[in-house]
Design an enzyme around this catalytic site. Structure first.
Site: not given
Length: 286
Positions: A30, A144, A176, A200
């Site tokens: 996505y 992702k 993260e 990411l």
């Protein structure tokens, strides 16, 4: 209005077969693209990240960049609101349930628009709380992927503690947030982990680093030990929907000397907002 497999239609009329591999396996990727003043923000960079994710799961991109740009322009037109965020969702398609890739399947392509609600001004003044947790996700966080159960569970830990984000630690290092990238300020130096398989590659992350470089903000991209996170002068998160947001409490303790947003955050947020306005005025999709 949403887009599904070549058609624009109301959300309530959209259906996906139960044997879609996105439903059965979470086999898909996505992308989220912010829209300001009805213009997609840094579109090329978002589509490049989408391509990286598709390459990572060995799925051919169903559209060229020009085709994506046309579809995105149309979905923006069909939905209300000057500021939106677009959600793009691509799966490997419908096939008999088998772990191996199907020999022939048409990818499922879904896209929708939602109102973009950036952080309230009061949060930029007070900052938000965060907690920490062990990063137990898979080893390809740079993809992702729609299979987000680990992120969901980690994000729920923050919700349970009435915090905004869960900051993740792996092997003694900052990676993260459950749904964001993380920056810290230590000894007046802006720090963030490098883009590799552990995180990411955030589009807002890139913008912040570009602005820091252009405006002389001392910074470094390197591994950030947990000790530097816990003794940081400032902590902030970045994402396409939250932009740049200060974290002022970590695991119940104030960040820095007073648990208030610091000067580096204020400078970067001002630079980010100015850059965003400049891009939108230029009428150039980025």
């Amino acid at each position: 209005m949403i887009y599904l497999n070549g058609k624009f239609l109301p959300m309530e009329q959209a259906t996906v077969p139960v044997l879609d591999r996105g439903f059965i396996f979470g086999d898909g990727v996505y992308e989220v693209i912010p829209v300001y003043s009805r213009k997609p923000f840094r579109l090329s960079e978002h589509l490049s990240r989408l391509q990286h994710s598709l390459d990572g799961i060995r799925l051919q991109n169903p559209h060229t960049e020009a085709e994506w740009a046309d579809l995105i322009e149309r979905i923006i037109e069909l939905n209300e609101g000057e500021d939106q965020y677009l959600y793009l969702h691509i799966t490997r398609g419908v096939a008999k349930r088998d772990h191996a890739f199907p020999r022939a399947a048409t990818p499922t392509v879904f896209m929708m628009s939602n109102p973009l609600l950036t952080p309230l001004g009061e949060l930029l003044v007070s900052g938000v709380p965060a907690i920490t947790a062990r990063d137990n996700r898979w080893g390809r966080c740079d993809i992702k992927a729609i299979s987000l159960l680990p992120n969901i569970l980690l994000r729920q830990l923050a919700v349970d503690e009435q915090a905004t984000e869960t900051i993740l630690l792996r092997d003694g290092l900052l990676t993260e947030g459950a749904a964001s990238n993380i920056f810290v300020v230590k000894d007046n130096l802006l720090l963030t982990p490098p883009k590799d398989h552990r995180i990411l590659p955030g589009i807002t992350y890139d913008v912040v680093l570009e602005l820091a470089k252009a405006h002389g903000v001392p910074h470094a991209v390197r591994d950030v030990p947990e000790s530097e996170l816990r003794t940081a002068q400032e902590i902030m998160l970045t994402s396409s929907t939250k932009e740049v947001l200060p974290i002022t409490r970590l695991d119940g303790q104030p960040v820095g000397n007073n648990g208030a947003p610091g000067p580096v955050f204020h400078q970067l947020n001002q630079l980010y907002q100015a850059y965003k306005q400049e891009v939108m005025r230029a009428h150039v999709p980025h």
